[in-house]
Design an enzyme around this catalytic site. Structure first.
Site, PDB file in Angstrom:
ATOM      1  CD  GLU A  45     -10.525 -19.100   1.433  1.00 14.91           C
ATOM      2  OE1 GLU A  45     -10.401 -20.061   0.668  1.00 14.91           O
ATOM      3  OE2 GLU A  45     -10.424 -17.922   1.052  1.00 14.91           O
ATOM      4  CB  CYS A  52      -5.597 -12.136   7.988  1.00  9.82           C
ATOM      5  SG  CYS A  52      -6.817 -11.367   6.920  1.00  9.82           S
ATOM      6  CB  CYS A  71     -18.615  -9.709   1.998  1.00 11.87           C
ATOM      7  SG  CYS A  71     -18.419  -8.047   2.686  1.00 11.87           S
ATOM      8  CB  CYS A 128     -15.296  -3.929  -2.469  1.00 12.78           C
ATOM      9  SG  CYS A 128     -15.808  -3.172  -0.925  1.00 12.78           S
ATOM     10  CB  CYS A 165     -13.054  -7.402  -2.583  1.00 11.46           C
ATOM     11  SG  CYS A 165     -12.869  -8.597  -1.239  1.00 11.46           S
ATOM     12  CB  CYS A 170      -5.705  -7.891   1.119  1.00  8.23           C
ATOM     13  SG  CYS A 170      -5.385  -7.379   2.770  1.00  8.23           S
TER      14      CYS A 170
HETATM   15  N1  SAH Z   1     -14.626  -5.424   4.895  1.00  9.29           N
HETATM   16  C1  SAH Z   1     -13.447  -4.993   5.578  1.00  9.29           C
HETATM   17  C2  SAH Z   1     -12.428  -6.077   5.823  1.00  9.29           C
HETATM   18  C3  SAH Z   1     -12.123  -7.050   4.699  1.00  9.29           C
HETATM   19  S1  SAH Z   1     -11.157  -6.500   3.351  1.00  9.29           S
HETATM   20  C4  SAH Z   1     -12.823  -3.829   4.866  1.00  9.29           C
HETATM   21  O1  SAH Z   1     -13.282  -3.482   3.790  1.00  9.29           O
HETATM   22  O2  SAH Z   1     -11.908  -3.216   5.402  1.00  9.29           O
HETATM   23  C5  SAH Z   1      -9.550  -6.215   3.981  1.00  9.29           C
HETATM   24  C6  SAH Z   1      -8.747  -5.227   3.151  1.00  9.29           C
HETATM   25  O3  SAH Z   1      -8.378  -5.767   1.875  1.00  9.29           O
HETATM   26  C7  SAH Z   1      -9.511  -3.954   2.835  1.00  9.29           C
HETATM   27  O4  SAH Z   1      -8.675  -2.833   3.005  1.00  9.29           O
HETATM   28  C8  SAH Z   1      -9.859  -4.145   1.369  1.00  9.29           C
HETATM   29  O5  SAH Z   1     -10.136  -2.944   0.748  1.00  9.29           O
HETATM   30  C9  SAH Z   1      -8.630  -4.829   0.848  1.00  9.29           C
HETATM   31  N2  SAH Z   1      -8.807  -5.538  -0.404  1.00  9.29           N
HETATM   32  C10 SAH Z   1      -9.916  -6.122  -0.889  1.00  9.29           C
HETATM   33  N3  SAH Z   1      -9.664  -6.710  -2.081  1.00  9.29           N
HETATM   34  C11 SAH Z   1      -8.356  -6.512  -2.334  1.00  9.29           C
HETATM   35  C12 SAH Z   1      -7.476  -6.918  -3.385  1.00  9.29           C
HETATM   36  N4  SAH Z   1      -7.917  -7.651  -4.396  1.00  9.29           N
HETATM   37  N5  SAH Z   1      -6.191  -6.537  -3.308  1.00  9.29           N
HETATM   38  C13 SAH Z   1      -5.723  -5.822  -2.248  1.00  9.29           C
HETATM   39  N6  SAH Z   1      -6.498  -5.425  -1.220  1.00  9.29           N
HETATM   40  C14 SAH Z   1      -7.800  -5.765  -1.267  1.00  9.29           C
END
Ligand code: SAH
Length: 346
Positions: A94, A107, A114, A118, A121, A339
């Site tokens: 996406e 974005c 991945c 996390c 996420c 995000c």
């Molecule tokens: N792997 C990379 C890029 C993808 S995530 C990274 O970790 O930076 C992009 C951003 O979204 C990151 O800052 C991540 O921590 C944040 N993120 C992930 N899940 C989220 C959520 N449910 N709500 C808000 N931000 C989130």
């Protein structure tokens, strides 16, 4: 047996020129085809109207163009657009277009799924299937640039690698894609308008410094206390904060770029004064900016955004220590485009 045709876009311009020479044609033909592939984003050899029919047939016999396809486009009430992008092997990633008054940001995803986990996420619920190729990353940007022109009457202005995947775990391909995005033969965008966001892979952050890259870096920190960070970002056990910090010191020494951190404050997880103070401590080695980002709930509801009192506390602790802080609102939530919400629901 038919041998599998090669993706013509995996060839560099020089390789394409060499190919034409090997076919008894002029090297210049390679430039023409290269321009069709990259500047004009041709989807088929048929489109290459200044190339003879015979040559087009010859290309057809030898190559394929593995272009991405936007399978589904969703538009949010706030102007955000989410693309479900189908790859040549039918996997889906996406990418999102985020318009504001002054800019349009793409974005983009760097991996299918991945490999990190996390816990907050949505993408972590998918397993990592594979890395994206440079052209698959580039194509996402082109698709969004076209949508930006069509729906918002302006070209794309910024790119963030904050879609699916961990860009520094697909570093070479991300770098190649950015080369193409910034090259006059591609989109000619300034690298200063590109942000690569990472969960923090220390070795690769140092490599970026050594490679003298010109794009920007953002680090998804979320906690400056190892125990807490490991509980929400388990790979922190392998790359602890001390290693991350050391690599960022190295990056700062090489680039003199202020370090940007992405940070979500969650209820009962990192919402105490001691958390904010640990963040201040962690940031001290270089000029820093903290983006407090809004949490976008994912289905199981285990994590909850802290209340505004906790956010205010962070802002005042950071500001008292001369750390720049912004509080950011998410966009595109009604279509799960914000995000951490990218999980191929469609
Ligand atoms: N792997 C990379 C890029 C993808 S995530 C990274 O970790 O930076 C992009 C951003 O979204 C990151 O800052 C991540 O921590 C944040 N993120 C992930 N899940 C989220 C959520 N449910 N709500 C808000 N931000 C989130």
């Amino acid at each position: 047996m038919e041998t599998k045709k090669k993706d013509v876009r995996a060839l560099t311009k020089d390789q394409l020129r060499d190919f034409f020479v090997s076919q008894g044609d002029k090297a210049f033909r390679g430039n023409q085809v290269y321009e069709w592939l990259w500047q004009k984003s041709a989807y088929s050899f048929e489109d290459m109207t200044n190339v003879s029919l015979e040559t087009r047939q010859m290309l057809e016999d030898n190559f394929v163009i593995n272009h991405i396809k936007v399978d589904q486009m969703q538009r949010s009430s706030d102007g955000t657009i989410k693309n479900a992008v189908r790859l040549h092997d039918d996997l889906i990633v996406e990418s999102v277009l985020i318009p504001t008054a002054t800019r349009t940001t793409a974005c983009v995803s760097s991996q299918v799924g991945c490999s990190l986990d996390c816990r907050f996420c949505a993408t972590s619920r998918l397993k990592r299937m594979r890395n994206l190729n440079p052209d698959e990353i580039y194509d996402q940007v082109v698709a969004i640039d076209n949508e930006s022109r069509l729906y918002h009457n302006r070209p794309l202005s910024n790119i963030v690698f904050m879609g699916m995947g961990e860009p520094l775990m697909n570093y070479n391909n991300v770098l190649k894609a950015i080369d193409k995005i910034t090259s006059p033969e591609g989109l000619g965008m300034s690298p200063k308008r590109i942000v690569v966001s990472t969960s923090g892979v220390p070795k690769m952050i140092k490599k970026m410094a050594d490679d003298n890259v010109k794009f920007k870096l953002a680090v998804s920190l979320h906690s400056a206390i190892d125990e807490i960070r490991t509980s929400i970002m388990p790979f922190n056990a392998t790359f602890p904060l001390s290693d991350l910090r050391e690599s960022l010191q190295y990056w700062y020494a090489a680039t003199k770029n202020r370090i940007t951190y992405e940070y979500v404050v969650w209820d009962g997880i990192n919402d105490k004064r001691k958390d904010a103070e640990a963040l201040v401590e962690f940031c001290k080695f270089a000029p820093s900016k903290v983006n407090l980002i809004e949490y976008n709930p994912i289905d199981d509801g285990e994590f909850q955004q802290a209340d505004s009192k906790a956010i205010d506390m962070y802002v005042s602790v950071l500001e008292a220590n001369n750390i720049t802080v912004t509080v950011r609102r998410s966009r595109g939530k009604d279509i799960d485009a914000a995000c951490g919400q990218l999980a191929n629901k469609s």
